[in-house]
Write a protein that holds these residues in place. Structure first.
Motif, PDB file in Angstrom:
ATOM      1  N   LEU A 192       0.831  -1.212   0.000  1.00  0.00           N
ATOM      2  CA  LEU A 192       0.000   0.000   0.000  1.00  0.00           C
ATOM      3  C   LEU A 192       0.864   1.259   0.000  1.00  0.00           C
ATOM      4  CD1 LEU A 192      -2.763  -0.873   2.635  1.00  0.00           C
ATOM      5  CD2 LEU A 192      -2.813  -1.207   0.167  1.00  0.00           C
ATOM      6  N   THR A 193       2.125   1.103   0.407  1.00  0.00           N
ATOM      7  CA  THR A 193       2.982   2.288   0.488  1.00  0.00           C
ATOM      8  C   THR A 193       3.910   2.408  -0.728  1.00  0.00           C
ATOM      9  OG1 THR A 193       4.449   0.966   1.877  1.00  0.00           O
ATOM     10  CG2 THR A 193       2.992   2.498   3.004  1.00  0.00           C
ATOM     11  N   ASP A 194       4.050   1.317  -1.480  1.00  0.00           N
ATOM     12  CA  ASP A 194       4.886   1.353  -2.673  1.00  0.00           C
ATOM     13  C   ASP A 194       4.363   0.339  -3.693  1.00  0.00           C
ATOM     14  OD1 ASP A 194       6.752   1.214  -4.646  1.00  0.00           O
ATOM     15  OD2 ASP A 194       8.468   0.783  -3.339  1.00  0.00           O
ATOM     16  N   PRO A 195       3.563   0.810  -4.650  1.00  0.00           N
ATOM     17  CA  PRO A 195       2.905  -0.125  -5.573  1.00  0.00           C
ATOM     18  C   PRO A 195       3.863  -0.819  -6.546  1.00  0.00           C
ATOM     19  CG  PRO A 195       2.405   2.136  -6.175  1.00  0.00           C
ATOM     20  CD  PRO A 195       3.175   2.207  -4.896  1.00  0.00           C
ATOM     21  N   GLU A 196       5.157  -0.527  -6.424  1.00  0.00           N
ATOM     22  CA  GLU A 196       6.140  -1.246  -7.249  1.00  0.00           C
ATOM     23  C   GLU A 196       6.604  -2.513  -6.533  1.00  0.00           C
ATOM     24  OE1 GLU A 196       6.967  -0.181 -10.317  1.00  0.00           O
ATOM     25  OE2 GLU A 196       5.548   1.470  -9.975  1.00  0.00           O
ATOM     26  N   LYS A 197       6.290  -2.602  -5.243  1.00  0.00           N
ATOM     27  CA  LYS A 197       6.748  -3.762  -4.449  1.00  0.00           C
ATOM     28  C   LYS A 197       5.554  -4.623  -4.077  1.00  0.00           C
ATOM     29  CE  LYS A 197       8.831  -2.335  -0.716  1.00  0.00           C
ATOM     30  NZ  LYS A 197       9.655  -1.780   0.367  1.00  0.00           N
ATOM     31  N   LYS A 198       5.763  -5.949  -3.963  1.00  0.00           N
ATOM     32  CA  LYS A 198       4.628  -6.776  -3.542  1.00  0.00           C
ATOM     33  C   LYS A 198       4.369  -6.591  -2.044  1.00  0.00           C
ATOM     34  CE  LYS A 198       7.203 -10.814  -2.269  1.00  0.00           C
ATOM     35  NZ  LYS A 198       7.419 -12.173  -2.066  1.00  0.00           N
ATOM     36  N   MET A 199       3.132  -6.812  -1.651  1.00  0.00           N
ATOM     37  CA  MET A 199       2.803  -6.797  -0.224  1.00  0.00           C
ATOM     38  C   MET A 199       3.549  -7.963   0.415  1.00  0.00           C
ATOM     39  SD  MET A 199      -0.993  -6.785   1.511  1.00  0.00           S
ATOM     40  CE  MET A 199      -1.474  -5.178   0.914  1.00  0.00           C
ATOM     41  N   SER A 200       4.210  -7.701   1.548  1.00  0.00           N
ATOM     42  CA  SER A 200       5.078  -8.740   2.099  1.00  0.00           C
ATOM     43  C   SER A 200       5.022  -8.756   3.621  1.00  0.00           C
ATOM     44  CB  SER A 200       6.503  -8.470   1.590  1.00  0.00           C
ATOM     45  OG  SER A 200       7.451  -8.892   2.518  1.00  0.00           O
ATOM     46  N   LYS A 201       5.208  -9.972   4.193  1.00  0.00           N
ATOM     47  CA  LYS A 201       5.186 -10.125   5.657  1.00  0.00           C
ATOM     48  C   LYS A 201       6.356  -9.377   6.292  1.00  0.00           C
ATOM     49  CE  LYS A 201       3.894 -14.994   5.318  1.00  0.00           C
ATOM     50  NZ  LYS A 201       4.841 -15.919   4.697  1.00  0.00           N
ATOM     51  N   SER A 202       7.454  -9.249   5.531  1.00  0.00           N
ATOM     52  CA  SER A 202       8.672  -8.738   6.155  1.00  0.00           C
ATOM     53  C   SER A 202       8.952  -7.271   5.839  1.00  0.00           C
ATOM     54  CB  SER A 202       9.857  -9.604   5.705  1.00  0.00           C
ATOM     55  OG  SER A 202       9.936  -9.575   4.296  1.00  0.00           O
ATOM     56  N   ASP A 203       7.977  -6.574   5.255  1.00  0.00           N
ATOM     57  CA  ASP A 203       8.192  -5.162   4.913  1.00  0.00           C
ATOM     58  C   ASP A 203       8.409  -4.351   6.190  1.00  0.00           C
ATOM     59  OD1 ASP A 203       7.827  -2.438   3.931  1.00  0.00           O
ATOM     60  OD2 ASP A 203       7.051  -3.409   2.126  1.00  0.00           O
ATOM     61  N   GLU A 204       9.385  -3.454   6.142  1.00  0.00           N
ATOM     62  CA  GLU A 204       9.659  -2.701   7.377  1.00  0.00           C
ATOM     63  C   GLU A 204       8.583  -1.635   7.644  1.00  0.00           C
ATOM     64  OE1 GLU A 204      11.968  -0.870   4.059  1.00  0.00           O
ATOM     65  OE2 GLU A 204      11.795  -2.916   4.805  1.00  0.00           O
ATOM     66  N   SER A 205       7.824  -1.264   6.595  1.00  0.00           N
ATOM     67  CA  SER A 205       6.761  -0.296   6.818  1.00  0.00           C
ATOM     68  C   SER A 205       5.471  -0.998   7.253  1.00  0.00           C
ATOM     69  CB  SER A 205       6.513   0.493   5.523  1.00  0.00           C
ATOM     70  OG  SER A 205       5.218   1.032   5.547  1.00  0.00           O
ATOM     71  N   ALA A 206       5.025  -0.705   8.480  1.00  0.00           N
ATOM     72  CA  ALA A 206       3.849  -1.390   9.050  1.00  0.00           C
ATOM     73  C   ALA A 206       2.586  -1.067   8.263  1.00  0.00           C
ATOM     74  CB  ALA A 206       3.689  -0.992  10.501  1.00  0.00           C
ATOM     75  N   LYS A 207       2.615   0.042   7.517  1.00  0.00           N
ATOM     76  CA  LYS A 207       1.405   0.447   6.790  1.00  0.00           C
ATOM     77  C   LYS A 207       1.312  -0.146   5.399  1.00  0.00           C
ATOM     78  CE  LYS A 207       0.092   4.573   9.202  1.00  0.00           C
ATOM     79  NZ  LYS A 207      -0.016   6.021   9.174  1.00  0.00           N
ATOM     80  N   SER A 208       2.312  -0.951   5.024  1.00  0.00           N
ATOM     81  CA  SER A 208       2.338  -1.456   3.650  1.00  0.00           C
ATOM     82  C   SER A 208       1.394  -2.629   3.419  1.00  0.00           C
ATOM     83  CB  SER A 208       3.767  -1.887   3.301  1.00  0.00           C
ATOM     84  OG  SER A 208       4.101  -3.023   4.073  1.00  0.00           O
ATOM     85  N   ALA A 209       1.032  -3.326   4.516  1.00  0.00           N
ATOM     86  CA  ALA A 209       0.250  -4.557   4.362  1.00  0.00           C
ATOM     87  C   ALA A 209      -0.951  -4.561   5.288  1.00  0.00           C
ATOM     88  CB  ALA A 209       1.135  -5.767   4.674  1.00  0.00           C
ATOM     89  N   ILE A 210      -2.065  -5.075   4.792  1.00  0.00           N
ATOM     90  CA  ILE A 210      -3.230  -5.280   5.663  1.00  0.00           C
ATOM     91  C   ILE A 210      -3.169  -6.717   6.152  1.00  0.00           C
ATOM     92  CG2 ILE A 210      -5.753  -5.365   5.795  1.00  0.00           C
ATOM     93  CD1 ILE A 210      -5.763  -3.235   3.560  1.00  0.00           C
ATOM     94  N   MET A 211      -3.036  -6.864   7.456  1.00  0.00           N
ATOM     95  CA  MET A 211      -2.979  -8.194   8.047  1.00  0.00           C
ATOM     96  C   MET A 211      -4.391  -8.751   8.183  1.00  0.00           C
ATOM     97  SD  MET A 211       0.072  -8.670   8.280  1.00  0.00           S
ATOM     98  CE  MET A 211       1.506  -7.669   8.027  1.00  0.00           C
ATOM     99  N   LEU A 212      -4.504 -10.064   8.088  1.00  0.00           N
ATOM    100  CA  LEU A 212      -5.839 -10.664   8.138  1.00  0.00           C
ATOM    101  C   LEU A 212      -6.520 -10.429   9.479  1.00  0.00           C
ATOM    102  CD1 LEU A 212      -5.133 -13.976   6.194  1.00  0.00           C
ATOM    103  CD2 LEU A 212      -6.388 -11.956   5.409  1.00  0.00           C
ATOM    104  N   ALA A 213      -5.713 -10.242  10.525  1.00  0.00           N
ATOM    105  CA  ALA A 213      -6.314 -10.045  11.848  1.00  0.00           C
ATOM    106  C   ALA A 213      -6.391  -8.565  12.239  1.00  0.00           C
ATOM    107  CB  ALA A 213      -5.519 -10.836  12.890  1.00  0.00           C
ATOM    108  N   ASP A 214      -6.109  -7.663  11.306  1.00  0.00           N
ATOM    109  CA  ASP A 214      -6.137  -6.231  11.635  1.00  0.00           C
ATOM    110  C   ASP A 214      -7.519  -5.783  12.125  1.00  0.00           C
ATOM    111  OD1 ASP A 214      -3.536  -5.431  11.267  1.00  0.00           O
ATOM    112  OD2 ASP A 214      -3.823  -4.610   9.243  1.00  0.00           O
ATOM    113  N   GLU A 215      -7.512  -4.912  13.135  1.00  0.00           N
ATOM    114  CA  GLU A 215      -8.751  -4.304  13.657  1.00  0.00           C
ATOM    115  C   GLU A 215      -9.253  -3.286  12.642  1.00  0.00           C
ATOM    116  OE1 GLU A 215      -9.981  -4.632  16.786  1.00  0.00           O
ATOM    117  OE2 GLU A 215      -8.404  -5.885  17.664  1.00  0.00           O
ATOM    118  N   PRO A 216     -10.577  -2.982  12.679  1.00  0.00           N
ATOM    119  CA  PRO A 216     -11.126  -1.980  11.750  1.00  0.00           C
ATOM    120  C   PRO A 216     -10.349  -0.665  11.759  1.00  0.00           C
ATOM    121  CG  PRO A 216     -12.915  -3.094  12.879  1.00  0.00           C
ATOM    122  CD  PRO A 216     -11.641  -3.625  13.475  1.00  0.00           C
TER     123      PRO A 216
END
Ligand code: TYM
Length: 332
Positions: A192-216
């Motif tokens: 979500l923070t860099d559309p050139e990179k795939k969403m990844s578990k190990s991205d250092e930016s916490a805002k780059s990925a929506i986790m399945l257990a994320d709160e609303p």
């Protein structure tokens, strides 16, 4: 009646799972579970190829199994297994490693990417290089015909094909040569923070990925701050508008509304309104999975039993293939 073709696929328990894992991989498995025999692995031997903490690995292994179940994999139809519980994986990986040219492993994109990260930290370990050989063993042990994965794993499945072909040519028909299967648009969900990179578990930016257990709240926050493209239109065009196209794919996949319909309904509207509706769609889309996950966390014992039974069932299939390999290569 299930078809003949068997499926193996897996996820590394190396952190919380994100919507890329769900949309690229797990969702495909769920669609296939009535027509195919599926073995869904939690590949902990792969998870230790990058630095890990033992307690976190144990927890993530169990959580990954719970996500499989919460997402809709039915343990009466699908075999859920833990890779390290079936020693045949490591034995076959060793054997296949003796027949895999170093050059083929060194040119794997994931090795090059993860190798760069590792080199900067603790140095590159041999396990990281051998990772795709272990993955080939996972696939070939089960005479897998189809491997449903995200696009980033396609190259590894190609390597598994060539390893299978090489072995079959040398020792006679032993392994089914597997085919990769990708979901069209969601084979590569981008950051979500860099559309050139795939969403990844190990991205250092916490805002780059929506986790399945994320709160609303976290989901709204992440989508609000997701990057968009220049220009105002909301249309699917991955080359010209990679960020918005990625958001459209996520919206479509989690709401069940076709991309075309979304483009029409947001024609002329602002990014802010689109994003706010997208956040609600993601929250709604993940609600059933999250509710089930909460229930499963209350009943860990049942999940452990499913994994024990599944690993036993998987071992029976794997050991048959391994016995034939051992015989063919001349072990006494
Ligand atoms: P892993 O754990 O990195 O990812 C698990 C699955 O999720 C897919 N995926 C994605 N799909 C779409 N968009 C994304 N941004 C995204 N990120 C991840 C991956 O393609 C994968 O399908 N080596 C594998 C695990 C593995 C495996 C196997 C898979 C080990 N043995 C045998 C299939 C068959 C891996 O690390 O996946």
């Amino acid at each position: 009646m299930k078809g003949q073709s068997r499926i193996f696929s897996g996820i590394r328990p190396s952190g919380d799972l994100h919507i890329g894992n769900y949309l690229g991989a797990i969702k495909q498995w769920i669609k296939l579970q009535d027509s195919h025999e599926i073995i869904a692995g939690i590949v902990d031997l792969h998870a230790i190829t990058t630095p890990h903490e033992p307690e976190k690995l144990r927890r993530a292994t169990l959580e990954t199994a719970m996500v499989y179940l919460a997402a809709g994999l039915d343990p009466n139809k699908v075999t859920l297994m833990v890779q390290s519980h079936v020693p045949a994986h490591t034995e076959l990986a060793w054997i296949l490693g003796t027949m895999t040219p170093l050059g083929e492993l060194e040119r794997m994109t994931q090795f090059k990417e993860k190798g760069r990260e590792a080199a900067a930290r603790q140095g590159i370990m041999a396990g990281l290089l051998n990772y795709p050989v272990l993955m080939a063993a996972d696939i070939l042990l089960y005479q897998t015909a189809v491997v449903p994965v995200g696009e980033d794993q396609e190259q590894h499945v190609e390597l598994a094909r060539s390893i299978a072909e090489r072995f079959n040519n040398k020792y006679g028909e032993t392994f089914t040569v597997p085919a990769v299967q990708l979901q069209k648009e969601s084979a590569r969900i981008m950051s979500l923070t860099d559309p050139e990179k795939k969403m990844s578990k190990s991205d250092e930016s916490a805002k780059s990925a929506i986790m399945l257990a994320d709160e609303p709240g976290a989901i709204r926050e992440k989508i609000k701050s997701a990057v968009t493209d220049s220009g105002k239109e909301i249309r699917y065009d991955p080359d010209a508008k990679p960020a918005v196209s990625n958001l459209l794919v996520i919206f479509s996949e989690l709401s069940g509304r076709p991309i075309k319909e979304l483009e029409e309904s947001y024609n002329g509207k602002a990014y802010a309104e689109f994003k706010s509706d997208l956040a609600e769609a993601v929250i709604e889309g993940l609600k059933p999975l999250q509710a089930k996950l909460t229930e499963l966390r209350e009943n860990e014992q049942a999940v452990l039993t499913i994994l024990r039974d599944g690993s036993e069932k998987a071992a029976a299939i794997a050991n048959k293939t391994l016995a034939s390999v051992r015989e063919k290569i001349g072990f006494l």
